[in-house]
Design a protein around this motif. Structure first.
Motif, PDB file in Angstrom:
ATOM      1  N   ASN A  60      48.142 -52.127 -17.275  1.00 18.34           N
ATOM      2  CA  ASN A  60      48.210 -52.536 -18.679  1.00 18.34           C
ATOM      3  C   ASN A  60      48.789 -51.454 -19.592  1.00 18.34           C
ATOM      4  OD1 ASN A  60      47.163 -55.293 -18.808  1.00 18.34           O
ATOM      5  ND2 ASN A  60      45.244 -54.422 -18.065  1.00 18.34           N
ATOM      6  N   ARG A  61      49.283 -50.385 -19.007  1.00 19.23           N
ATOM      7  CA  ARG A  61      49.917 -49.347 -19.809  1.00 19.23           C
ATOM      8  C   ARG A  61      51.318 -49.787 -20.239  1.00 19.23           C
ATOM      9  NH1 ARG A  61      49.330 -44.036 -16.226  1.00 19.23           N
ATOM     10  NH2 ARG A  61      51.038 -43.375 -17.606  1.00 19.23           N
ATOM     11  N   ASP A  62      51.792 -49.195 -21.323  1.00 16.79           N
ATOM     12  CA  ASP A  62      53.139 -49.492 -21.838  1.00 16.79           C
ATOM     13  C   ASP A  62      54.058 -48.279 -21.796  1.00 16.79           C
ATOM     14  OD1 ASP A  62      52.560 -52.186 -22.499  1.00 16.79           O
ATOM     15  OD2 ASP A  62      51.578 -51.540 -24.351  1.00 16.79           O
ATOM     16  N   ASP A  63      53.582 -47.167 -21.217  1.00 14.98           N
ATOM     17  CA  ASP A  63      54.380 -45.939 -21.205  1.00 14.98           C
ATOM     18  C   ASP A  63      54.934 -45.608 -19.826  1.00 14.98           C
ATOM     19  OD1 ASP A  63      51.897 -45.423 -20.079  1.00 14.98           O
ATOM     20  OD2 ASP A  63      51.761 -43.385 -20.899  1.00 14.98           O
ATOM     21  N   VAL A  64      54.938 -46.588 -18.913  1.00 16.27           N
ATOM     22  CA  VAL A  64      55.485 -46.410 -17.567  1.00 16.27           C
ATOM     23  C   VAL A  64      56.660 -47.364 -17.410  1.00 16.27           C
ATOM     24  CG1 VAL A  64      54.983 -46.529 -15.086  1.00 16.27           C
ATOM     25  CG2 VAL A  64      53.184 -45.847 -16.686  1.00 16.27           C
ATOM     26  N   PRO A  65      57.788 -46.922 -16.850  1.00 18.89           N
ATOM     27  CA  PRO A  65      58.903 -47.850 -16.616  1.00 18.89           C
ATOM     28  C   PRO A  65      58.421 -49.112 -15.903  1.00 18.89           C
ATOM     29  CG  PRO A  65      59.585 -45.607 -16.123  1.00 18.89           C
ATOM     30  CD  PRO A  65      58.107 -45.550 -16.389  1.00 18.89           C
ATOM     31  N   ALA A  66      58.810 -50.269 -16.439  1.00 16.71           N
ATOM     32  CA  ALA A  66      58.183 -51.534 -16.034  1.00 16.71           C
ATOM     33  C   ALA A  66      58.320 -51.828 -14.550  1.00 16.71           C
ATOM     34  CB  ALA A  66      58.767 -52.680 -16.859  1.00 16.71           C
ATOM     35  N   LEU A  67      59.501 -51.642 -13.983  1.00 12.55           N
ATOM     36  CA  LEU A  67      59.695 -51.988 -12.578  1.00 12.55           C
ATOM     37  C   LEU A  67      58.941 -51.019 -11.666  1.00 12.55           C
ATOM     38  CD1 LEU A  67      61.033 -54.136 -10.887  1.00 12.55           C
ATOM     39  CD2 LEU A  67      63.069 -52.704 -10.733  1.00 12.55           C
ATOM     40  N   ALA A  68      58.933 -49.731 -12.034  1.00 14.19           N
ATOM     41  CA  ALA A  68      58.145 -48.756 -11.274  1.00 14.19           C
ATOM     42  C   ALA A  68      56.663 -49.085 -11.377  1.00 14.19           C
ATOM     43  CB  ALA A  68      58.422 -47.347 -11.786  1.00 14.19           C
ATOM     44  N   GLN A  69      56.224 -49.508 -12.548  1.00 18.18           N
ATOM     45  CA  GLN A  69      54.829 -49.889 -12.740  1.00 18.18           C
ATOM     46  C   GLN A  69      54.460 -51.066 -11.848  1.00 18.18           C
ATOM     47  OE1 GLN A  69      53.931 -51.607 -16.602  1.00 18.18           O
ATOM     48  NE2 GLN A  69      51.955 -50.549 -16.669  1.00 18.18           N
ATOM     49  N   ALA A  70      55.338 -52.055 -11.777  1.00 16.96           N
ATOM     50  CA  ALA A  70      55.073 -53.226 -10.937  1.00 16.96           C
ATOM     51  C   ALA A  70      55.018 -52.841  -9.464  1.00 16.96           C
ATOM     52  CB  ALA A  70      56.150 -54.282 -11.168  1.00 16.96           C
ATOM     53  N   ALA A  71      55.919 -51.957  -9.030  1.00 16.07           N
ATOM     54  CA  ALA A  71      55.964 -51.547  -7.621  1.00 16.07           C
ATOM     55  C   ALA A  71      54.716 -50.766  -7.234  1.00 16.07           C
ATOM     56  CB  ALA A  71      57.217 -50.710  -7.366  1.00 16.07           C
ATOM     57  N   VAL A  72      54.326 -49.802  -8.071  1.00 16.75           N
ATOM     58  CA  VAL A  72      53.153 -48.976  -7.773  1.00 16.75           C
ATOM     59  C   VAL A  72      51.875 -49.820  -7.823  1.00 16.75           C
ATOM     60  CG1 VAL A  72      51.726 -47.069  -8.625  1.00 16.75           C
ATOM     61  CG2 VAL A  72      54.215 -46.818  -8.501  1.00 16.75           C
ATOM     62  N   VAL A  81      57.678 -49.365   3.484  1.00 18.59           N
ATOM     63  CA  VAL A  81      57.648 -48.685   2.185  1.00 18.59           C
ATOM     64  C   VAL A  81      56.225 -48.671   1.628  1.00 18.59           C
ATOM     65  CG1 VAL A  81      60.068 -49.160   1.655  1.00 18.59           C
ATOM     66  CG2 VAL A  81      58.305 -50.751   0.843  1.00 18.59           C
ATOM     67  N   LEU A  82      55.413 -49.666   1.984  1.00 18.97           N
ATOM     68  CA  LEU A  82      53.994 -49.614   1.632  1.00 18.97           C
ATOM     69  C   LEU A  82      53.316 -48.439   2.349  1.00 18.97           C
ATOM     70  CD1 LEU A  82      52.941 -53.391   1.702  1.00 18.97           C
ATOM     71  CD2 LEU A  82      52.961 -51.894  -0.296  1.00 18.97           C
ATOM     72  N   SER A  83      53.686 -48.220   3.608  1.00 19.08           N
ATOM     73  CA  SER A  83      53.138 -47.082   4.354  1.00 19.08           C
ATOM     74  C   SER A  83      53.566 -45.763   3.719  1.00 19.08           C
ATOM     75  CB  SER A  83      53.598 -47.133   5.820  1.00 19.08           C
ATOM     76  OG  SER A  83      53.081 -48.275   6.473  1.00 19.08           O
ATOM     77  N   ALA A  84      54.817 -45.691   3.259  1.00 17.37           N
ATOM     78  CA  ALA A  84      55.297 -44.470   2.613  1.00 17.37           C
ATOM     79  C   ALA A  84      54.495 -44.190   1.345  1.00 17.37           C
ATOM     80  CB  ALA A  84      56.784 -44.599   2.289  1.00 17.37           C
ATOM     81  N   THR A  94      69.428 -47.873   4.202  1.00 17.92           N
ATOM     82  CA  THR A  94      69.231 -46.454   3.904  1.00 17.92           C
ATOM     83  C   THR A  94      67.775 -46.167   3.554  1.00 17.92           C
ATOM     84  OG1 THR A  94      71.505 -46.246   3.103  1.00 17.92           O
ATOM     85  CG2 THR A  94      69.939 -44.549   2.414  1.00 17.92           C
ATOM     86  N   ILE A  95      67.205 -47.012   2.694  1.00 20.79           N
ATOM     87  CA  ILE A  95      65.795 -46.843   2.311  1.00 20.79           C
ATOM     88  C   ILE A  95      64.906 -46.853   3.551  1.00 20.79           C
ATOM     89  CG2 ILE A  95      63.847 -47.909   1.109  1.00 20.79           C
ATOM     90  CD1 ILE A  95      65.939 -49.011  -0.915  1.00 20.79           C
ATOM     91  N   ILE A 137      59.187 -47.615  -2.348  1.00 20.33           N
ATOM     92  CA  ILE A 137      58.841 -48.969  -2.791  1.00 20.33           C
ATOM     93  C   ILE A 137      59.475 -49.267  -4.143  1.00 20.33           C
ATOM     94  CG2 ILE A 137      56.642 -48.438  -3.964  1.00 20.33           C
ATOM     95  CD1 ILE A 137      55.594 -51.071  -2.597  1.00 20.33           C
ATOM     96  N   ILE A 138      59.645 -48.259  -5.009  1.00 17.64           N
ATOM     97  CA  ILE A 138      60.329 -48.490  -6.278  1.00 17.64           C
ATOM     98  C   ILE A 138      61.799 -48.826  -6.019  1.00 17.64           C
ATOM     99  CG2 ILE A 138      61.055 -47.422  -8.443  1.00 17.64           C
ATOM    100  CD1 ILE A 138      58.489 -45.738  -8.332  1.00 17.64           C
ATOM    101  N   ARG A 139      62.433 -48.092  -5.120  1.00 20.21           N
ATOM    102  CA  ARG A 139      63.830 -48.382  -4.776  1.00 20.21           C
ATOM    103  C   ARG A 139      63.971 -49.759  -4.157  1.00 20.21           C
ATOM    104  NH1 ARG A 139      65.113 -43.713  -0.855  1.00 20.21           N
ATOM    105  NH2 ARG A 139      67.166 -44.697  -0.733  1.00 20.21           N
ATOM    106  N   ALA A 140      63.035 -50.104  -3.254  1.00 19.44           N
ATOM    107  CA  ALA A 140      63.094 -51.414  -2.599  1.00 19.44           C
ATOM    108  C   ALA A 140      62.942 -52.536  -3.620  1.00 19.44           C
ATOM    109  CB  ALA A 140      62.005 -51.512  -1.530  1.00 19.44           C
ATOM    110  N   PHE A 141      62.037 -52.371  -4.573  1.00 15.20           N
ATOM    111  CA  PHE A 141      61.844 -53.401  -5.588  1.00 15.20           C
ATOM    112  C   PHE A 141      63.059 -53.514  -6.503  1.00 15.20           C
ATOM    113  CE2 PHE A 141      57.157 -54.691  -5.978  1.00 15.20           C
ATOM    114  CZ  PHE A 141      56.997 -54.664  -4.603  1.00 15.20           C
ATOM    115  N   ALA A 142      63.690 -52.381  -6.792  1.00 11.41           N
ATOM    116  CA  ALA A 142      64.898 -52.424  -7.618  1.00 11.41           C
ATOM    117  C   ALA A 142      65.999 -53.212  -6.911  1.00 11.41           C
ATOM    118  CB  ALA A 142      65.374 -51.006  -7.933  1.00 11.41           C
TER     119      ALA A 142
END
Length: 590
Positions: A213-225, A279-282, A420-421, A291-296
């Motif tokens: 629920n934070r607004d100070d994290v990049p949205a796609l990275a937030q969703a991935a994490v 990427v979940l294991s990573a 590559t990922i 996982i952020i790269r994979a989601f992008a």
């Protein structure tokens, strides 16, 4: 790996605290499985870090990819005006179907359409429909600026699992039992992943929601994490993957990245399931970058192909008019039943005659005649043969839904960035595994070289009872016990460290008079403590576990994804868990 490539890989890392581990007691609540399952007395659980205050440091190269993905999503969400309603409906179904396929739930779209109208002959299709309802439930709960709440997550899970006869009693409840992924159906022996103990789940979810629920994290990275953390917590007895993927689009909606559409990321993930799990294991090993790269990549591909579907949907009305004219010799008259059905067909691609009557009104005979004419033109096709509540579908919409999934999968499979990922993730996991094994090997070798251990191992064979007591004092991490052949230790020590369940036929060859002495038991106890301490234990989680140590260990088990269950009654309901932080306007979504 040379220094140049190693530097390039490190530049793509997004460091996060790695998951800790803890050896905990284990007992079956109901007997089943092999003797090893029944004799298992300890298992190693994973303990994710807390992430409420985590602020990912995203390298510029990854930030560029996430920005490109967000641009593609924004274009998808904003560029199609009055077509968005039909597109939103299409993409929600696409995401639900693909997410279910990751869990090996397979059904045709025609079966999906039947199940959406109450035909429950196909359990997989019924599950897909429930997934679509759960997806819509959680995503719409954050409209009007409402936060993502535990109450609404539990509501979505209840919706997802309500029609599953084996899971209905756990629908909308946090687990009060230990679950696991992979390995045996009857115990966490040889499991690929064992989530944290049930006593920690509620606290973990509160922490996760604070981050989500934070607004100070990049949205796609937030969703991935947030997704990776949810999967690591594994808060439910079943349905964790599907609810965890719903969370992705819920975060994008709450952050305003989307306002109407659902981004069908699961269509890309199902095409790269092995990479997705790696990427979940990573993430669990301490790197959120993969996982952020994979989601992008998944978001950019899915959004691009969804734009193509939106364009095709925009062309359908004229195509349908041409098809109708080809049969009747003229276009449908404005205001006629046929014209009105065509107007709603993209937003209601599956329907019965009764559905159309409820939406459009008008005489039953004219609606029935219009449906027959549209079917004759090839615009509609019947999915059932019955007269009452016969189910019809817009063939072109179903075909586009299937084609969208195929296009996303095809683009993903051949995408060199995904390759590559995945390659870099595998290389890094292998490096970390080698490093851990080297450290563990050193600890084992050091203990084996001690005088007291050398003297003990050179003595008479130990009795089965003595071996059992050693095992109880040792609490050896599962990963070590399962890979004893990889360590440079004597065969005598390896035999003692191995699972110590001794069959009756073997007992007669042991000397029952030889017992384990205190000088031998202590080195093994110290060894277990050192092997466990070399893994990470987040302090915030350790506090919860220390507080629960005096409580009775839950006598229940759950094997994720295999339908085998040994459990006591109980669970945590939505009412018991919601902290009531949402205002009344938001509560009505739950």
């Amino acid at each position: 790996m040379d220094e140049t490539s190693a530097g390039a890989e490190n530049s793509l890392a997004v460091p996060i605290e790695a998951h800790g581990e803890r050896v905990v007691e284990w007992r079956q609540s109901q007997r089943g499985g092999s003797r090893e399952d029944r004799m298992l007395r300890h298992t190693t659980v994973s303990l994710p870090p807390k992430i409420a205050d985590f602020s990912p440091k995203i390298p510029s190269s990854i930030a560029m990819r996430t920005d490109a993905a967000l641009t593609a999503i924004t274009q998808l969400d904003s560029s199609y005006g009055h077509h968005l309603a039909s597109l939103s409906s299409l993409l929600l179904r696409a995401e639900s179907v693909a997410s279910s396929k990751i869990e090996h739930i397979e059904a045709s779209l025609e079966d999906f359409a039947k199940a959406s109208h109450g035909e429950k002959s196909n359990a997989s299709a019924t599950s897909m429909v429930a997934s679509a309802k759960a997806l819509n439930s959680l995503i719409t709960s954050v409209d009007d600026g409402c936060p993502i709440s535990l109450s609404n997550i539990l509501t979505a899970h209840r919706t997802l699992m309500a029609d599953d006869t084996s899971e209905a009693r756990y629908a909308g409840r946090l687990r009060d039992m230990q679950n696991w992924i992979g390995g045996s159906d009857y115990s966490p022996r040889n499991a690929m992943y064992v989530p944290p103990p049930p006593v920690t789940v509620k606290d973990y979810l509160d922490d996760l929601l604070e981050f989500a629920n934070r607004d100070d994290v990049p949205a796609l990275a937030q969703a991935a994490v947030a997704h990776a953390q949810f999967e690591s917590i594994h808060p439910f007895t079943d349905g964790n993957g599907r609810i965890g993927r719903v969370l992705i689009n819920t975060i994008l909606r709450r952050r305003g990245v989307t306002t109407k559409v659902v981004v069908p990321l699961a269509s890309a993930l199902v095409a790269k399931k092995e990479a997705y799990f790696d990427v979940l294991s990573a993430y669990r090993e301490g790197d959120a970058g993969p996982i952020i790269r994979a989601f992008a990549q998944a978001a950019r591909t899915s959004a691009r192909e969804s734009v193509a579907s939106a364009q095709r949907l925009a062309e359908l009305p004229q195509l349908w008019i041409d098809m109708y004219r080809g049969v009747s010799g003229k276009s449908p008259r404005a205001g006629s039943a046929a014209s009105e059905i065509l107007d709603v067909l993209r937003t209601m691609p599956f329907f019965t005659r009764e559905d159309v009557e409820d939406v459009l009104g008008g005489a039953t005979s004219s609606i029935y005649s219009a449906i027959e004419k549209l079917a004759e033109a090839g615009i509609l096709r019947a999915l059932t043969d019955r007269k009452r509540r016969q189910i019809w579908c817009a063939g072109a919409v179903i075909d586009e839904l299937e084609d969208l999934g195929h296009r996303i999968a095809s683009q993903t499979v051949t995408d060199p960035d995904w390759q590559t990922i995945h390659r870099q993730v595998i290389d890094e996991i292998q490096r970390q595994t080698h490093e851990r094994w080297t450290k563990t090997n050193g600890i084992l070798a050091e203990v084996a070289r001690s005088d007291v251990m050398r003297n003990a191992l050179s003595g008479p064979p130990l009795s089965a009872e003595a071996q059992a007591r050693i095992s109880e004092s040792l609490r050896l991490p599962d990963a070590v016990r399962a890979n004893l052949d990889s360590f440079l230790i004597s065969q005598n020590l390896r035999n003692i460290l191995a699972p110590t369940a001794v069959s009756e036929s073997t007992r007669q060859y042991r000397d029952p008079s030889v017992d384990i002495s205190e000088p031998l038991q202590k080195p093994f106890s110290d060894l277990g403590s050192r092997l466990t301490r070399q893994t990470r234990l987040p302090e915030a989680v350790a506090q919860i576990l220390r507080a629960s140590d005096s409580q009775e260990n839950p006598r229940s088990s759950r094997a994720e994804g295999n339908g085998v269950m040994h459990t006591d009654d109980g669970g945590t309901t939505a009412d018991q868990n919601d902290e009531g932080t949402a205002d009344s306007r938001c509560d009505e979504h739950g």
